[in-house]
Motif scaffolding. Structure first.
Motif, PDB file in Angstrom:
ATOM      1  N   LYS A   1     -10.939   0.465 -10.734  1.00  0.00           N
ATOM      2  CA  LYS A   1     -10.866  -0.882 -11.311  1.00  0.00           C
ATOM      3  C   LYS A   1      -9.543  -1.565 -10.961  1.00  0.00           C
ATOM      4  CE  LYS A   1     -11.185  -3.370 -15.679  1.00  0.00           C
ATOM      5  NZ  LYS A   1     -11.277  -3.263 -17.144  1.00  0.00           N
ATOM      6  N   ALA A   2      -8.446  -0.819 -11.040  1.00  0.00           N
ATOM      7  CA  ALA A   2      -7.118  -1.393 -10.807  1.00  0.00           C
ATOM      8  C   ALA A   2      -6.937  -1.882  -9.374  1.00  0.00           C
ATOM      9  CB  ALA A   2      -6.043  -0.361 -11.148  1.00  0.00           C
ATOM     10  N   TRP A   3      -7.661  -1.310  -8.430  1.00  0.00           N
ATOM     11  CA  TRP A   3      -7.499  -1.665  -7.018  1.00  0.00           C
ATOM     12  C   TRP A   3      -8.632  -2.550  -6.495  1.00  0.00           C
ATOM     13  CZ3 TRP A   3      -3.341  -1.108  -3.966  1.00  0.00           C
ATOM     14  CH2 TRP A   3      -2.297  -0.333  -4.485  1.00  0.00           C
ATOM     15  N   GLN A   4      -9.399  -3.190  -7.366  1.00  0.00           N
ATOM     16  CA  GLN A   4     -10.494  -4.059  -6.923  1.00  0.00           C
ATOM     17  C   GLN A   4     -10.024  -5.323  -6.215  1.00  0.00           C
ATOM     18  OE1 GLN A   4     -12.758  -4.707 -10.515  1.00  0.00           O
ATOM     19  NE2 GLN A   4     -14.207  -3.093 -10.017  1.00  0.00           N
ATOM     20  N   ASP A   5      -8.869  -5.832  -6.594  1.00  0.00           N
ATOM     21  CA  ASP A   5      -8.361  -7.081  -6.023  1.00  0.00           C
ATOM     22  C   ASP A   5      -7.885  -6.844  -4.587  1.00  0.00           C
ATOM     23  OD1 ASP A   5      -7.101  -9.442  -5.353  1.00  0.00           O
ATOM     24  OD2 ASP A   5      -5.828  -9.510  -7.132  1.00  0.00           O
ATOM     25  N   ASP A   6      -8.488  -7.523  -3.632  1.00  0.00           N
ATOM     26  CA  ASP A   6      -8.121  -7.359  -2.219  1.00  0.00           C
ATOM     27  C   ASP A   6      -6.641  -7.638  -1.966  1.00  0.00           C
ATOM     28  OD1 ASP A   6     -10.773  -6.789  -1.749  1.00  0.00           O
ATOM     29  OD2 ASP A   6     -11.238  -8.733  -0.846  1.00  0.00           O
ATOM     30  N   ALA A   7      -6.054  -8.538  -2.729  1.00  0.00           N
ATOM     31  CA  ALA A   7      -4.656  -8.907  -2.517  1.00  0.00           C
ATOM     32  C   ALA A   7      -3.716  -7.726  -2.734  1.00  0.00           C
ATOM     33  CB  ALA A   7      -4.260 -10.060  -3.447  1.00  0.00           C
ATOM     34  N   ARG A   8      -4.113  -6.761  -3.547  1.00  0.00           N
ATOM     35  CA  ARG A   8      -3.259  -5.594  -3.808  1.00  0.00           C
ATOM     36  C   ARG A   8      -2.994  -4.795  -2.538  1.00  0.00           C
ATOM     37  NH1 ARG A   8       0.135  -5.312  -6.808  1.00  0.00           N
ATOM     38  NH2 ARG A   8       0.017  -3.165  -7.467  1.00  0.00           N
ATOM     39  N   LEU A   9      -3.898  -4.883  -1.576  1.00  0.00           N
ATOM     40  CA  LEU A   9      -3.723  -4.108  -0.347  1.00  0.00           C
ATOM     41  C   LEU A   9      -2.517  -4.568   0.459  1.00  0.00           C
ATOM     42  CD1 LEU A   9      -7.420  -3.779   0.857  1.00  0.00           C
ATOM     43  CD2 LEU A   9      -6.046  -2.089  -0.379  1.00  0.00           C
ATOM     44  N   ASP A  10      -2.122  -5.824   0.301  1.00  0.00           N
ATOM     45  CA  ASP A  10      -0.985  -6.353   1.058  1.00  0.00           C
ATOM     46  C   ASP A  10       0.306  -6.391   0.246  1.00  0.00           C
ATOM     47  OD1 ASP A  10      -2.506  -6.830   3.406  1.00  0.00           O
ATOM     48  OD2 ASP A  10      -3.364  -8.605   2.452  1.00  0.00           O
ATOM     49  N   ASP A  11       0.226  -6.121  -1.056  1.00  0.00           N
ATOM     50  CA  ASP A  11       1.427  -6.083  -1.898  1.00  0.00           C
ATOM     51  C   ASP A  11       2.274  -4.867  -1.563  1.00  0.00           C
ATOM     52  OD1 ASP A  11       0.532  -8.329  -3.225  1.00  0.00           O
ATOM     53  OD2 ASP A  11      -0.193  -7.230  -4.988  1.00  0.00           O
ATOM     54  N   GLU A  12       3.592  -5.037  -1.606  1.00  0.00           N
ATOM     55  CA  GLU A  12       4.492  -3.894  -1.460  1.00  0.00           C
ATOM     56  C   GLU A  12       4.534  -3.150  -2.789  1.00  0.00           C
ATOM     57  OE1 GLU A  12       6.675  -2.761   1.183  1.00  0.00           O
ATOM     58  OE2 GLU A  12       5.267  -3.947   2.382  1.00  0.00           O
ATOM     59  N   VAL A  13       4.372  -1.826  -2.735  1.00  0.00           N
ATOM     60  CA  VAL A  13       4.377  -1.006  -3.941  1.00  0.00           C
ATOM     61  C   VAL A  13       5.297   0.195  -3.737  1.00  0.00           C
ATOM     62  CG1 VAL A  13       2.051  -1.727  -4.642  1.00  0.00           C
ATOM     63  CG2 VAL A  13       2.338   0.299  -3.188  1.00  0.00           C
ATOM     64  N   THR A  14       5.759   0.750  -4.853  1.00  0.00           N
ATOM     65  CA  THR A  14       6.627   1.926  -4.796  1.00  0.00           C
ATOM     66  C   THR A  14       5.838   3.150  -5.205  1.00  0.00           C
ATOM     67  OG1 THR A  14       8.563   0.575  -5.303  1.00  0.00           O
ATOM     68  CG2 THR A  14       8.769   2.958  -5.637  1.00  0.00           C
ATOM     69  N   VAL A  15       5.774   4.108  -4.295  1.00  0.00           N
ATOM     70  CA  VAL A  15       5.082   5.373  -4.509  1.00  0.00           C
ATOM     71  C   VAL A  15       6.100   6.503  -4.384  1.00  0.00           C
ATOM     72  CG1 VAL A  15       2.811   4.542  -3.753  1.00  0.00           C
ATOM     73  CG2 VAL A  15       4.445   5.365  -2.057  1.00  0.00           C
ATOM     74  N   PRO A  16       5.735   7.737  -4.737  1.00  0.00           N
ATOM     75  CA  PRO A  16       6.711   8.830  -4.655  1.00  0.00           C
ATOM     76  C   PRO A  16       7.349   9.018  -3.287  1.00  0.00           C
ATOM     77  CG  PRO A  16       4.844   9.510  -5.976  1.00  0.00           C
ATOM     78  CD  PRO A  16       4.491   8.162  -5.392  1.00  0.00           C
ATOM     79  N   TRP A  17       6.684   8.556  -2.218  1.00  0.00           N
ATOM     80  CA  TRP A  17       7.250   8.751  -0.879  1.00  0.00           C
ATOM     81  C   TRP A  17       7.919   7.494  -0.325  1.00  0.00           C
ATOM     82  CZ3 TRP A  17       2.101   9.022  -2.204  1.00  0.00           C
ATOM     83  CH2 TRP A  17       1.251   8.032  -1.708  1.00  0.00           C
ATOM     84  N   GLY A  18       8.067   6.444  -1.130  1.00  0.00           N
ATOM     85  CA  GLY A  18       8.801   5.261  -0.683  1.00  0.00           C
ATOM     86  C   GLY A  18       8.112   3.958  -1.042  1.00  0.00           C
ATOM     87  N   ARG A  19       8.573   2.871  -0.422  1.00  0.00           N
ATOM     88  CA  ARG A  19       7.999   1.541  -0.654  1.00  0.00           C
ATOM     89  C   ARG A  19       7.109   1.204   0.534  1.00  0.00           C
ATOM     90  NH1 ARG A  19       7.923  -1.948  -4.431  1.00  0.00           N
ATOM     91  NH2 ARG A  19       7.917  -4.183  -4.044  1.00  0.00           N
ATOM     92  N   VAL A  20       5.840   0.909   0.252  1.00  0.00           N
ATOM     93  CA  VAL A  20       4.843   0.735   1.310  1.00  0.00           C
ATOM     94  C   VAL A  20       3.862  -0.370   0.923  1.00  0.00           C
ATOM     95  CG1 VAL A  20       4.952   3.164   2.037  1.00  0.00           C
ATOM     96  CG2 VAL A  20       3.285   2.473   0.304  1.00  0.00           C
ATOM     97  N   PRO A  21       3.114  -0.915   1.892  1.00  0.00           N
ATOM     98  CA  PRO A  21       2.034  -1.844   1.545  1.00  0.00           C
ATOM     99  C   PRO A  21       0.957  -1.124   0.728  1.00  0.00           C
ATOM    100  CG  PRO A  21       2.529  -1.919   3.898  1.00  0.00           C
ATOM    101  CD  PRO A  21       3.269  -0.745   3.337  1.00  0.00           C
ATOM    102  N   GLY A  22       0.256  -1.863  -0.092  1.00  0.00           N
ATOM    103  CA  GLY A  22      -0.772  -1.274  -0.937  1.00  0.00           C
ATOM    104  C   GLY A  22      -1.792  -0.452  -0.173  1.00  0.00           C
ATOM    105  N   ARG A  23      -2.205  -0.950   0.989  1.00  0.00           N
ATOM    106  CA  ARG A  23      -3.220  -0.210   1.748  1.00  0.00           C
ATOM    107  C   ARG A  23      -2.687   1.159   2.189  1.00  0.00           C
ATOM    108  NH1 ARG A  23      -6.135  -3.163   4.780  1.00  0.00           N
ATOM    109  NH2 ARG A  23      -5.265  -5.127   4.091  1.00  0.00           N
ATOM    110  N   ALA A  24      -1.396   1.252   2.475  1.00  0.00           N
ATOM    111  CA  ALA A  24      -0.812   2.550   2.834  1.00  0.00           C
ATOM    112  C   ALA A  24      -0.763   3.474   1.614  1.00  0.00           C
ATOM    113  CB  ALA A  24       0.580   2.359   3.417  1.00  0.00           C
TER     114      ALA A  24
END
Length: 195
Positions: free
Chosen positions: A88-111
């Motif tokens: 549900k949280a990832w339904q918005d297509d725009a999230r794929l292009d947002d920069e996000v912080t994950v345990p391995w660094g800052r990456v685009p949502g799709r990554a």
């Protein structure tokens, strides 16, 4: 490529395996040597919860990567809740292009999604192996996860700070899951036969 359909398929596969764990199997070893079955399932839930918070725009790193508060009897429902929240949280297509912080660094949502596909598929193989390899696993998911793993993890020595050990040899006939397991530093041999 939109990695969300692969993530959904990966979580369906993982949910099936989590539901197959029997009470006497929770202390069994897994190919992920720091986890027994209980800790591995707890981590699958915690990591999926993190991914859901990430998709909601929250701080995933503030989410505990384990679900140790759940008892064994609640693991299947806990994983199902976590995976539904993540989808549900990832339904918005725009999230794929947002920069996000994950345990391995800052990456685009799709990554980030691709990374969680890799993690879910790898840990599903760990669980499948620990449970005695019941049924079959989706080979296409392994190929997708392996593609990501080869892009983000070096083939050479990875060092103690890396979350995965060095690449191990791939026994002949191992298939895509064996190749993925080996790339992630696991021995793609049934854990019950490792002596």
């Amino acid at each position: 490529m939109d990695p969300r359909p692969a993530f959904e398929r990966a979580t369906v596969q993982a949910a099936r395996l989590v539901a197959e764990v029997r009470p006497g199997q929770y202390e069994d070893p897994t190919p992920c040597t720091e986890f027994d079955v209980r800790r591995l399932v707890s981590h699958l839930i915690g990591a999926t919860r993190r991914f859901a918070v990430l998709g909601e725009g929250g701080d995933a790193l503030a989410v505990e990567p384990f679900a140790d508060e759940l008892g064994d009897q609640a693991f299947a429902a806990g994983y199902e809740d976590a995976r539904q929240s993540a989808l549900k949280a990832w339904q918005d297509d725009a999230r794929l292009d947002d920069e996000v912080t994950v345990p391995w660094g800052r990456v685009p949502g799709r990554a980030a999604v691709a990374g969680y596909v890799m993690e879910t598929v790898a840990h599903s193989w760990d669980l499948w192996d620990a449970l005695g390899r019941p049924g079959t696993l989706d080979p296409e998911l392994a190929a997708i996860a392996l593609g990501t793993a080869r892009q983000v993890l070096p083939e050479g020595p990875r060092g103690p700070q890396a979350p995965f050990a060095d690449v191990t040899p791939v026994p002949e006939g191992s298939g895509p899951y064996g190749e993925l397991a080996a790339w992630l530093g696991r021995e793609p041999v049934d854990v019950r036969n490792r002596g």
